[in-house]
Design a protein around this motif. Structure first.
Motif, PDB file in Angstrom:
ATOM      1  N   MET A  14       0.847  -1.186   0.000  1.00  9.46           N
ATOM      2  CA  MET A  14       0.000   0.000   0.000  1.00  9.46           C
ATOM      3  C   MET A  14       0.891   1.247   0.000  1.00  9.46           C
ATOM      4  O   MET A  14       1.945   1.265   0.618  1.00  9.46           O
ATOM      5  CB  MET A  14      -0.904   0.015   1.235  1.00  9.46           C
ATOM      6  N   ASP A 128       0.411  -3.575   5.724  1.00 15.19           N
ATOM      7  CA  ASP A 128       0.132  -2.977   4.419  1.00 15.19           C
ATOM      8  C   ASP A 128       0.821  -3.697   3.267  1.00 15.19           C
ATOM      9  O   ASP A 128       0.967  -3.129   2.198  1.00 15.19           O
ATOM     10  CB  ASP A 128       0.517  -1.496   4.423  1.00 15.19           C
ATOM     11  N   LYS A 180       6.390   3.697  -7.266  1.00 16.50           N
ATOM     12  CA  LYS A 180       5.402   4.174  -6.314  1.00 16.50           C
ATOM     13  C   LYS A 180       5.095   5.636  -6.558  1.00 16.50           C
ATOM     14  O   LYS A 180       5.989   6.367  -6.966  1.00 16.50           O
ATOM     15  CB  LYS A 180       5.933   3.976  -4.888  1.00 16.50           C
TER      16      LYS A 180
HETATM   17 MG   LIG Z   1       3.609   0.556   2.179  1.00 11.08          MG
END
Ligand SMILES: [Mg+2]
Length: 386
Positions: A14, A128, A180
């Motif tokens: 995440m 996560d 990311k």
């Molecule tokens: Mg993360």
């Protein structure tokens, strides 16, 4: 279309997780440099006109660390694990948000269930992040990855994740970090030299700061340097087991399967006192017991070869009210100092106004200790740093 030659081991992480779940409820912080950390202090204040007023990093005094920072805060040099007071020097005006683990756990369950609805073979490795084995799912990996992202976004009111796909967990984990936020990075074995080799050795999960700096002194800076390193030289420095693992890692060779069951869920130690202890009057004695429990849990982990990411405490008061608190550390550990610090973070979030009859410390979200961490046992003076 299903193509059996595609890489099907997936790592999902995440994006700036804690702070992203906070931004769901404070949308005015979108695009703002913000961090989560410092326990439950510094709750946002709602003003008379309905606007919120947030604490700033410069307001913080204490030893807390950044648990997550937004990409805007990262641009100012503020990353997770950094002391809050230190990060205040880099970004004094960055917003400071209190940690709310109930909330992060809640969204974690939603995220994992969303992935499970599409790909059921999941290995839970943190609040996560998960590994997923996409073998047997009748579609091409890009389509599956997109469905996973859509399902996660839908289930979590808009949170994004980054996905890495490779033939091994080791490479998938590196890949998920490459684009990311909201990334999708596919690294087939043939692309490892182009995509993975230019990266710093420390990007490999299992090459920690110590091993990295040792490698650097040997002139081995990138994963590619490591792949081409002289095996004898490596063995001289790191011993046989770890040097062989290093070479395999550099070539992306990692045969660990995605395992859906944890071998062990948590390790804990607790103690009931012979007389109830007062949080203030017996402060010193409580501190000693607390430290001892952390050392015992750390020794249990070391003996059984585990490291953990989540440290929890349990307190039972004289009236049998029981409270638990959890704290997730940025990197898995079995270090008593790390455990003690995290347990202290937990303790800060408990109202201590009654006598205590039981105290417990637990480490969960366990992983098998990897060879790098086994190589360098840290000698620490616990009593210096608590
Ligand atoms: Mg993360």
């Amino acid at each position: 279309m299903y193509d059996p030659s595609e890489p099907r081991i997936c790592h999902i992480d995440m994006d700036s997780y804690f702070v992203s779940t906070e931004i769901l409820r404070y949308p005015d912080l979108k695009g703002v440099a913000a961090v989560v950390g410092g326990g439950s202090q510094h709750q946002p204040k709602v003003m008379a006109d309905g606007t919120r007023q947030y604490a700033r990093l410069k307001d913080y005094v204490g030893r807390g660390v950044v648990t997550t920072s937004t990409y805007e805060a990262r641009a100012l040099g503020v990353f997770s694990g950094m002391g809050l007071m230190k990060s205040a020097k880099l970004a004094p005006e960055a917003v400071l948000l209190p940690t709310d683990f109930q909330r992060y756990k809640h969204y974690s369950v939603l995220f994992k269930n969303a992935v499970r609805s599409i790909a059921p073979t999941i290995q839970d490795v943190g609040i996560d992040e998960i590994y997923v084995d996409l073998n047997g799912i009748p579609d091409d990996v890009r389509t599956i990855a997109q469905s996973i992202k859509d399902a996660v976004r839908e289930a979590t009111e808009g949170l994004t994740c980054s996905i890495g796909l490779a033939q091994s967990k080791l490479v998938a984990k590196i890949a998920s970090d490459l684009q990311k936020p909201n990334g999708l990075t596919i690294v087939p074995a043939s692309a490892i030299p182009d995509i993975i080799w230019p990266l710093a050795v420390g990007k490999v999960n299992g090459i920690g700061p110590k091993a990295s700096s040792k490698l650097n002194t040997l002139g081995i800076m990138t994963i590619g340097d490591l792949a081409k390193a002289n095996p004898a030289l490596l063995q001289e420095t790191f011993g046989r087991t770890y040097s062989e693992w290093l070479l395999r890692a550099a070539h992306g060779i990692d045969r660990r399967p995605v395992t859906t069951e944890r071998e062990s869920k948590s390790m804990s130690r607790e103690t009931t006192f012979d007389r109830d202890l007062h949080p203030k009057g017996d402060r010193e004695r409580l501190g000693e017991i607390f430290t001892r429990l952390c050392i015992q849990v750390s020794e249990d982990l070391k003996r059984k070869g585990y490291v953990g990411r989540t440290v929890g405490i349990k307190l039972r008061f004289h009236d049998f009210q029981t409270v638990t608190r959890d704290y997730t550390v940025p990197e898995v550990s079995d270090d008593p100092v790390v455990i003690r610090r995290a347990a202290t973070e937990c303790l800060r979030r408990v109202k201590l106004d009654k006598r205590i009859r039981l105290l417990g410390v637990r480490v969960s979200t366990l992983e098998r200790k990897d060879p790098a961490q086994m190589r360098a046992p840290r000698q620490t003076d616990l009593f210096d740093s608590v």
